[in-house]
Design an enzyme around this catalytic site. Structure first.
Site, short mmCIF file in Angstrom:
data_model
loop_
_atom_site.label_atom_id
_atom_site.label_comp_id
_atom_site.label_asym_id
_atom_site.label_seq_id
_atom_site.Cartn_x
_atom_site.Cartn_y
_atom_site.Cartn_z
N GLY A 83 0.87 -1.19 0.04
CA GLY A 83 -0.05 0.12 -0.07
C GLY A 83 0.87 1.19 -0.12
O GLY A 83 0.49 2.26 0.54
N LEU A 138 1.59 3.44 -2.19
CA LEU A 138 1.31 4.67 -2.74
C LEU A 138 0.12 5.17 -2.08
O LEU A 138 -0.41 6.37 -2.59
CB LEU A 138 0.86 4.35 -4.31
CG LEU A 138 1.97 3.77 -5.05
CD1 LEU A 138 1.52 3.62 -6.66
CD2 LEU A 138 3.21 4.81 -5.16
N ARG A 149 -1.24 -0.25 -7.55
CA ARG A 149 -1.13 0.72 -8.71
C ARG A 149 0.32 0.90 -8.91
O ARG A 149 1.36 0.52 -8.18
CB ARG A 149 -1.74 2.04 -8.16
CG ARG A 149 -3.20 2.18 -7.77
CD ARG A 149 -3.74 3.35 -7.36
NE ARG A 149 -3.27 3.71 -6.07
CZ ARG A 149 -3.17 4.96 -5.74
NH1 ARG A 149 -3.16 6.05 -6.33
NH2 ARG A 149 -2.67 5.32 -4.32
N ASP A 177 -0.37 -7.17 -6.33
CA ASP A 177 -1.45 -7.28 -5.56
C ASP A 177 -1.06 -8.14 -4.09
O ASP A 177 -0.57 -9.31 -4.68
CB ASP A 177 -2.67 -8.07 -6.45
CG ASP A 177 -3.83 -8.24 -5.78
OD1 ASP A 177 -3.93 -8.04 -4.67
OD2 ASP A 177 -4.94 -8.74 -6.44
N TYR A 206 -15.34 -2.23 8.02
CA TYR A 206 -13.85 -1.77 8.30
C TYR A 206 -13.58 -1.92 9.68
O TYR A 206 -12.37 -2.43 10.01
CB TYR A 206 -13.72 -0.31 7.97
CG TYR A 206 -12.35 0.26 8.04
CD1 TYR A 206 -11.23 0.07 7.36
CD2 TYR A 206 -12.08 1.42 9.01
CE1 TYR A 206 -10.06 0.58 7.55
CE2 TYR A 206 -11.02 2.05 9.31
CZ TYR A 206 -9.89 1.54 8.54
OH TYR A 206 -8.59 2.26 8.79
N LYS A 255 -10.48 -4.34 11.43
CA LYS A 255 -9.41 -3.94 12.17
C LYS A 255 -9.58 -4.69 13.59
O LYS A 255 -8.45 -4.97 14.31
CB LYS A 255 -9.57 -2.65 12.18
CG LYS A 255 -9.25 -1.70 11.00
CD LYS A 255 -7.69 -1.95 10.60
CE LYS A 255 -7.35 -0.97 9.52
NZ LYS A 255 -6.21 -1.31 8.88
N1 LIG Z 1 -5.52 7.57 6.53
C1 LIG Z 1 -6.15 7.40 7.53
O1 LIG Z 1 -6.85 8.36 8.19
C2 LIG Z 1 -6.14 6.18 8.40
C3 LIG Z 1 -6.57 6.01 9.82
C4 LIG Z 1 -6.60 4.88 10.53
C5 LIG Z 1 -6.05 3.82 10.13
N2 LIG Z 1 -5.33 3.82 8.80
C6 LIG Z 1 -4.75 2.67 8.20
O2 LIG Z 1 -3.60 2.97 7.52
C7 LIG Z 1 -3.34 2.11 6.47
C8 LIG Z 1 -2.81 2.85 5.38
O3 LIG Z 1 -3.91 3.96 5.05
P1 LIG Z 1 -3.97 5.12 3.81
O4 LIG Z 1 -4.71 6.19 4.27
O5 LIG Z 1 -2.52 5.18 3.52
O6 LIG Z 1 -4.90 4.15 2.88
P2 LIG Z 1 -5.07 4.64 1.35
O7 LIG Z 1 -6.30 3.89 0.73
O8 LIG Z 1 -4.40 5.63 1.03
O9 LIG Z 1 -3.95 3.46 0.50
C9 LIG Z 1 -3.88 2.16 0.45
C10 LIG Z 1 -3.17 1.71 -0.81
O10 LIG Z 1 -3.32 0.38 -0.82
C11 LIG Z 1 -3.42 0.12 -2.05
N3 LIG Z 1 -3.88 -1.24 -2.36
C12 LIG Z 1 -5.35 -1.28 -2.54
N4 LIG Z 1 -5.59 -2.70 -2.70
C13 LIG Z 1 -4.53 -3.24 -2.96
C14 LIG Z 1 -4.31 -4.70 -3.12
N5 LIG Z 1 -4.92 -5.61 -3.48
N6 LIG Z 1 -2.91 -4.96 -3.37
C15 LIG Z 1 -1.73 -4.02 -3.19
N7 LIG Z 1 -2.30 -2.55 -3.06
C16 LIG Z 1 -3.34 -2.36 -2.82
C17 LIG Z 1 -4.07 1.09 -2.98
O11 LIG Z 1 -3.66 1.32 -4.41
C18 LIG Z 1 -3.53 2.58 -1.88
O12 LIG Z 1 -2.35 3.16 -2.51
C19 LIG Z 1 -4.64 1.27 6.27
O13 LIG Z 1 -4.59 -0.10 6.86
C20 LIG Z 1 -5.61 2.12 7.08
O14 LIG Z 1 -6.67 1.23 7.54
C21 LIG Z 1 -5.60 5.05 8.01
#
Ligand SMILES: NC(=O)c1ccc[n+]([C@@H]2O[C@H](COP(=O)([O-])OP(=O)(O)OC[C@H]3O[C@@H](n4cnc5c(N)ncnc54)[C@H](O)[C@@H]3O)[C@@H](O)[C@H]2O)c1
Length: 305
Positions: A8, A10, A35, A49, A139, A143
């Site tokens: 993840g 990106l 991506r 993936d 979600y 978690k």
């Molecule tokens: N951003 C927040 O506010 C927040 C808050 C609490 C927890 N989190 C946790 O932090 C982590 C990262 O969050 P984020 O905000 O960077 O998420 P995001 O949605 O910005 O990034 C997720 C990335 O995963 C990639 N992805 C999706 N499916 C995929 C697959 N099958 N294989 C490979 N890559 C794949 C997407 O292309 C994307 O770049 C997550 O686990 C999220 O639950 C985020």
């Protein structure tokens, strides 16, 4: 040397985490995402993936990976459009990473949880670190399951999985469909002189953290020496508590023109089930967590870049 794989990479958090970790000459970084990056990265990148276990075995063995940051997830708001797909991606990817950890002797794994693990029945003002949890989004359920699995795999296989329960993360880049995205969206509207329609009511209060604090927390937790028999937690952390109205006023106080109207949608119900602040004393006492950014410092830092 830390030979690090990031999934993840990106995303909102992955983009900055990769940059930050790659500044340390002791780290080799292999960033992965489903991506492709828009521009060249300063570290190795492979499009993959995370559900393709065999391909990840190849990546882990070829690059002699010893540390994994697993960031892939479908977030809270998007998850409600496809509960089955969300369970599948969030849990199966977790299981794949754990299996890699077990089979290929990965020394440390980071996996973020979220304040979405809480449900309406906890104290909305200050959510305790440990309490009864009844999340009301798919979600949040994935978690909470991950938090339980993390402890299970420590007991079962001795795996060192570390976790933070993140609140809404604020940065210049948006996350992929979370409930706290309004903060990033509002900021971008102010910068582009656009009007913003907020999907939450003006006084909806939620815990937030600036991305720099979130990255520092992840790095500090991953560096901490825990005793072998110590119970592991997904640690609460937060920077400040924010409403859309407070955030809009703070942006306007910085000299930006910003017009906001409020049209709550299904995300209001999600936000209403989350706490306004979380108790993060445990993270402070065990590994020294303390935020450096308040609302004012967050805005100043984002706007200078
Ligand atoms: N951003 C927040 O506010 C927040 C808050 C609490 C927890 N989190 C946790 O932090 C982590 C990262 O969050 P984020 O905000 O960077 O998420 P995001 O949605 O910005 O990034 C997720 C990335 O995963 C990639 N992805 C999706 N499916 C995929 C697959 N099958 N294989 C490979 N890559 C794949 C997407 O292309 C994307 O770049 C997550 O686990 C999220 O639950 C985020």
């Amino acid at each position: 040397m830390n030979r690090i794989l990031i999934t993840g990479a990106l995303g909102q958090i992955g983009t900055l985490l990769c940059q930050s970790l790659s500044n340390d000459p002791d780290n080799f970084i292999l960033a992965t995402d489903i991506r492709k990056p828009i521009k060249n990265t300063q570290y190795d990148f492979v499009q993959a993936d995370v559900l393709d276990y065999k391909f990840f075995v190849k990546l882990v063995t070829e690059h002699r990976i010893n540390t994994i940051y697993h960031l892939v997830s479908i977030l809270s708001a998007n998850g409600e459009h496809d509960p089955f797909g969300t369970w599948n991606l969030n849990i199966q990817s977790f299981q794949n990473i754990v299996r890699l950890g077990k089979e290929y002797k990965i020394k440390r794994i980071f996996w973020p949880s979220s304040i979405a693990v809480y449900g309406k029945d906890i104290s909305p003002i200050l959510a305790p670190q440990q309490t009864e949890m009844n999340p009301e989004t798919i979600y949040g359920i994935t978690k909470l399951a991950g938090e339980k699995l993390m402890n299970y795999y420590k007991i079962k296989y001795g795996l060192d999985i570390r976790s933070i329960r993140l609140p809404g993360v604020i940065s210049i880049n948006a996350a992929g469909g979370g409930t706290t995205d309004f903060a990033v969206e509002m900021l971008n509207c102010a910068l582009n002189k656009d009007k913003y329609t907020c999907y939450l009511l003006p006084n909806t209060r939620l815990p937030m953290i600036y991305i720099e604090d979130a990255i520092n927390a992840i790095k500090a937790l991953m560096k901490t020496n825990f005793k072998n028999n110590e119970r592991i937690y997904s640690y609460n952390v937060m920077g400040y508590s924010l409403t859309p109205k407070i955030w809009a006023d703070a942006i306007i106080n910085k000299g930006y023109k910003l017009e906001v109207d409020y049209k709550p949608d299904y995300r209001q119900i999600i936000a209403d089930g989350w706490p306004q602040t979380v108790d993060d004393k445990l993270a402070n006492s065990i590994w020294g967590w303390a935020p450096k950014y308040n609302i004012e410092k967050t805005l100043s830092d984002i706007l200078k870049s």
